[in-house]
Design an enzyme around this catalytic site. Structure first.
Site, short mmCIF file in Angstrom:
data_model
loop_
_atom_site.label_atom_id
_atom_site.label_comp_id
_atom_site.label_asym_id
_atom_site.label_seq_id
_atom_site.Cartn_x
_atom_site.Cartn_y
_atom_site.Cartn_z
N THR A 26 0.85 -1.20 0.00
CA THR A 26 0.00 0.00 0.00
C THR A 26 0.88 1.25 0.00
O THR A 26 0.65 2.18 -0.77
CB THR A 26 -0.91 0.00 1.25
OG1 THR A 26 -1.52 -1.27 1.35
CG2 THR A 26 -1.97 1.08 1.16
N ASP A 66 -0.72 -8.71 -12.74
CA ASP A 66 0.66 -9.06 -13.05
C ASP A 66 1.27 -7.70 -13.39
O ASP A 66 0.99 -7.15 -14.46
CB ASP A 66 0.74 -10.00 -14.26
CG ASP A 66 2.18 -10.39 -14.56
OD1 ASP A 66 3.03 -9.49 -14.54
OD2 ASP A 66 2.44 -11.57 -14.79
N HIS A 67 2.06 -7.14 -12.48
CA HIS A 67 2.41 -5.73 -12.67
C HIS A 67 3.26 -5.51 -13.92
O HIS A 67 3.36 -4.39 -14.41
CB HIS A 67 3.05 -5.14 -11.41
CG HIS A 67 4.49 -5.47 -11.22
ND1 HIS A 67 4.92 -6.66 -10.71
CD2 HIS A 67 5.61 -4.76 -11.48
CE1 HIS A 67 6.23 -6.67 -10.66
NE2 HIS A 67 6.69 -5.53 -11.13
N HIS A 114 5.44 -13.14 -14.91
CA HIS A 114 6.03 -12.05 -15.69
C HIS A 114 6.70 -12.55 -16.98
O HIS A 114 6.53 -11.99 -18.06
CB HIS A 114 7.07 -11.28 -14.87
CG HIS A 114 6.56 -10.82 -13.54
ND1 HIS A 114 5.26 -10.46 -13.32
CD2 HIS A 114 7.18 -10.67 -12.35
CE1 HIS A 114 5.11 -10.09 -12.06
NE2 HIS A 114 6.27 -10.21 -11.44
C1 BG6 Z 1 7.76 -9.15 -8.25
C2 BG6 Z 1 8.55 -10.24 -7.61
O1 BG6 Z 1 6.59 -9.65 -8.82
O2 BG6 Z 1 8.54 -8.52 -9.26
C3 BG6 Z 1 9.86 -9.72 -7.06
O3 BG6 Z 1 7.79 -10.83 -6.57
C4 BG6 Z 1 10.63 -8.97 -8.11
O4 BG6 Z 1 10.64 -10.78 -6.53
C5 BG6 Z 1 9.74 -7.93 -8.78
O5 BG6 Z 1 11.74 -8.34 -7.50
C6 BG6 Z 1 10.44 -7.29 -9.94
O6 BG6 Z 1 9.66 -6.24 -10.41
P1 BG6 Z 1 10.31 -5.03 -11.19
O7 BG6 Z 1 9.14 -4.18 -11.55
O8 BG6 Z 1 11.25 -4.37 -10.24
O9 BG6 Z 1 11.01 -5.61 -12.36
#
Ligand code: BG6
Length: 515
Positions: free
Chosen positions: A35, A199-200, A262
């Site tokens: 958050t 899924d960001h 991802h």
């Molecule tokens: C997350 C994982 O989904 O993505 C993390 O749980 C990882 O372990 C992260 O560090 C990486 O995200 P980004 O946006 O920094 O590439």
């Protein structure tokens, strides 16, 4: 901040950015890290860009007892250094409220229902509610059941015009069976159209740009297939270790944490067939079709494995000594968790048959780097062989996701001078230089889409199931220790067995570069 580049005329920019409707967002696990680090700063950016409705509020919910004021104070530091004017900051924070209770107590949900009704009236919310699960995954079923039992899964009696949405953070299950169980549990109370699985990576601008690049141009798609592509490399390398998340990570590992979601999402965007329209279901249908076409992954057998795992030992990253994985706080001494996965996948369809896709993701590597690199085939015959230029480097197209966001295309050209000299040139562009702006935070886009009710960038139930099914054999073999867990010193580019996997095909991993 650089100025927008003159080559981008206003007319060239097709913008379709819609403001959120009036909306109450309820966050479970509101006093937690997600958050403060992601949700609130992203909402702030939306607010600063005038994409939040005047009728917006956030109701935090958690076990910790906090007053509204204490909750606002807790969040306030997340806004520091973000250039918010004091009046705006005050208005923004005044939209945050808090209710505490135990997640398994029906009284909490009754209190939430009453609070939502009151806040809807205060802020004039008439359109949407979002329930965001930022709690540990073990609590998802409890919260979902109680939301359903309290009737919070339906359009509220006081007339919100759209059904409430449920945002579910990853991990979505830890294998095929648990993902199915969770889907079924959620499905008892929420229709699939109400469920937004985050899924960001799909919220990252440059990941979304893979679709634009492929399907808003005519010149790339004709060569985007087995006739022209030699192989593709997908990389998500991180220089960070497990940080403070060892408790979660040690039960997860790189395959579950990065690969199942991802990496496979990036692969589908880079390889799927063109959808008929930019419509959530059309896009998600193509993604599932692609996932179903991935050849089963060999974990052993006479031809050797197509997937390998390793974990980091002590080493040096970003100029400092760092401990090995087993010495990280919170990691079990007998842990068999991998922090690096390297794989060779094939997509068995007409477009991609027998084109190798090399995927790698790891923590504590030399450098943070995320990219999709397409290497095209070499020229069928070099007419320059007679002047000693028989082997020319193949063309490469690099879709750079992070940290340098852009696109680079390499090709051969004549070097000026009397002699026949060829050089590899790179044509590249960089997002922030060209558009004069930093790419938005992934959560910004995802939160906005969720308020708007656009599920395009969220994972559909069937895609989650298919991706777990693809990894079922790997998870099983690894759980039984049927495959070795290799090692690499922190700060490495790779590990020896992963190098051999690609070298056996006469290719090399692309260098990550130095930290
Ligand atoms: C997350 C994982 O989904 O993505 C993390 O749980 C990882 O372990 C992260 O560090 C990486 O995200 P980004 O946006 O920094 O590439």
């Amino acid at each position: 901040m650089p100025e927008i580049h003159p080559s981008i005329r206003e007319l060239d920019i097709l913008c379709a950015e819609t403001r959120a409707p009036s909306c109450g967002v309820v966050v479970f696990g509101a006093s937690g890290d997600l958050t403060r680090r992601k949700i609130v700063p992203s909402l702030l950016r939306l607010y600063q860009r005038d994409l939040l409705h005047e009728g917006f509020y956030l109701l935090g919910c958690g076990r910790q007892e906090l007053s509204d004021v204490a909750f606002r104070e807790h969040l306030a530091e997340a806004l520091d250094g973000r250039g918010v004017e004091p009046a705006l900051r005050e208005d923004f924070l005044s939209r945050f409220y808090y209710t505490s209770g135990s997640y398994d107590d029906p009284a909490l949900y009754a209190a939430l229902a009453a609070r939502i009704e009151e806040l809807d009236r205060t802020h004039g919310v008439q359109e949407a509610h979002v329930f965001y699960l930022a709690v540990p995954p073990g609590l998802y079923p409890t919260v979902v059941d109680h939301l359903g039992e309290a009737g919070l899964n339906r359009v509220a009696g006081h007339d919100c015009s759209r059904p409430p949405r449920l945002v579910v953070e990853k991990p979505f299950g830890r294998d095929q069976a648990t993902a199915e169980e969770l889907n079924n549990r959620i499905g008892r109370h929420f229709a699939e159209s109400q469920v937004y699985r985050i899924d960001h990576y799909l919220g990252k601008e440059t990941v979304q740009n893979i679709l634009m690049f492929r399907f808003a141009n005519t010149i790339f798609e004709p060569v985007w297939n087995r006739n022209f592509v030699d192989h593709v490399q997908l990389t998500i390398a991180e220089s960070v270790g497990v940080e403070h998340r060892a408790g979660y990570y040690d039960t997860s590992g790189a395959l579950r944490d990065m690969f199942q979601n991802h990496m496979l999402q990036m692969l589908t965007l880079a390889t799927m067939e063109p959808p008929a329209s930019f419509d959530a279901e059309a896009i998600r249908d193509e993604k599932v079709k692609l996932l179903r076409s991935i050849r089963p992954i060999r974990v052993g057998g006479p031809w050797g494995p197509d997937i390998l795992r390793a974990r980091y030992t002590a080493g040096r990253v970003d100029g400092r000594d760092v401990p090995g994985y087993l010495d990280e706080r919170g990691v079990q001494p007998d842990s068999q968790t991998e922090t690096f996965v390297a794989a060779r996948l094939f997509v068995d369809n007409w477009r991609w048959k027998d084109v190798p896709f090399y995927l790698r993701t790891g923590k504590r590597l030399a450098r943070k780097l995320t990219e999709v690199a397409i290497t095209f085939k070499q020229v069928p015959h070099s007419m320059f062989a007679s002047v000693g230029l028989a082997d020319m480097p193949a063309n490469q197209l690099i879709l750079k996701i992070q940290p340098d966001e852009g696109i680079a295309l390499s090709f051969q050209a004549k070097r000026p001078g009397a002699k026949t000299c060829i050089s590899t040139l790179t044509m590249s562009f960089n997002y922030s230089e060209l558009f004069g702006t930093e790419a938005p935070e992934a959560y910004e886009r995802l939160l906005l889409d969720c308020m708007l009710g656009d599920p395009t960038l969220f994972s559909r139930q069937d895609a989650v199931q298919v991706s777990w099914a693809l990894l079922a054999g790997v998870l099983e073999a690894w759980a039984k220790a049927e495959a070795p867990l290799h090692e690499y010193p922190a700060g490495s580019q790779s590990f020896a067995e992963a190098d051999r996997l690609i070298q056996a095909d006469g290719r090399l991993w692309r260098p990550l570069g130095d930290s």
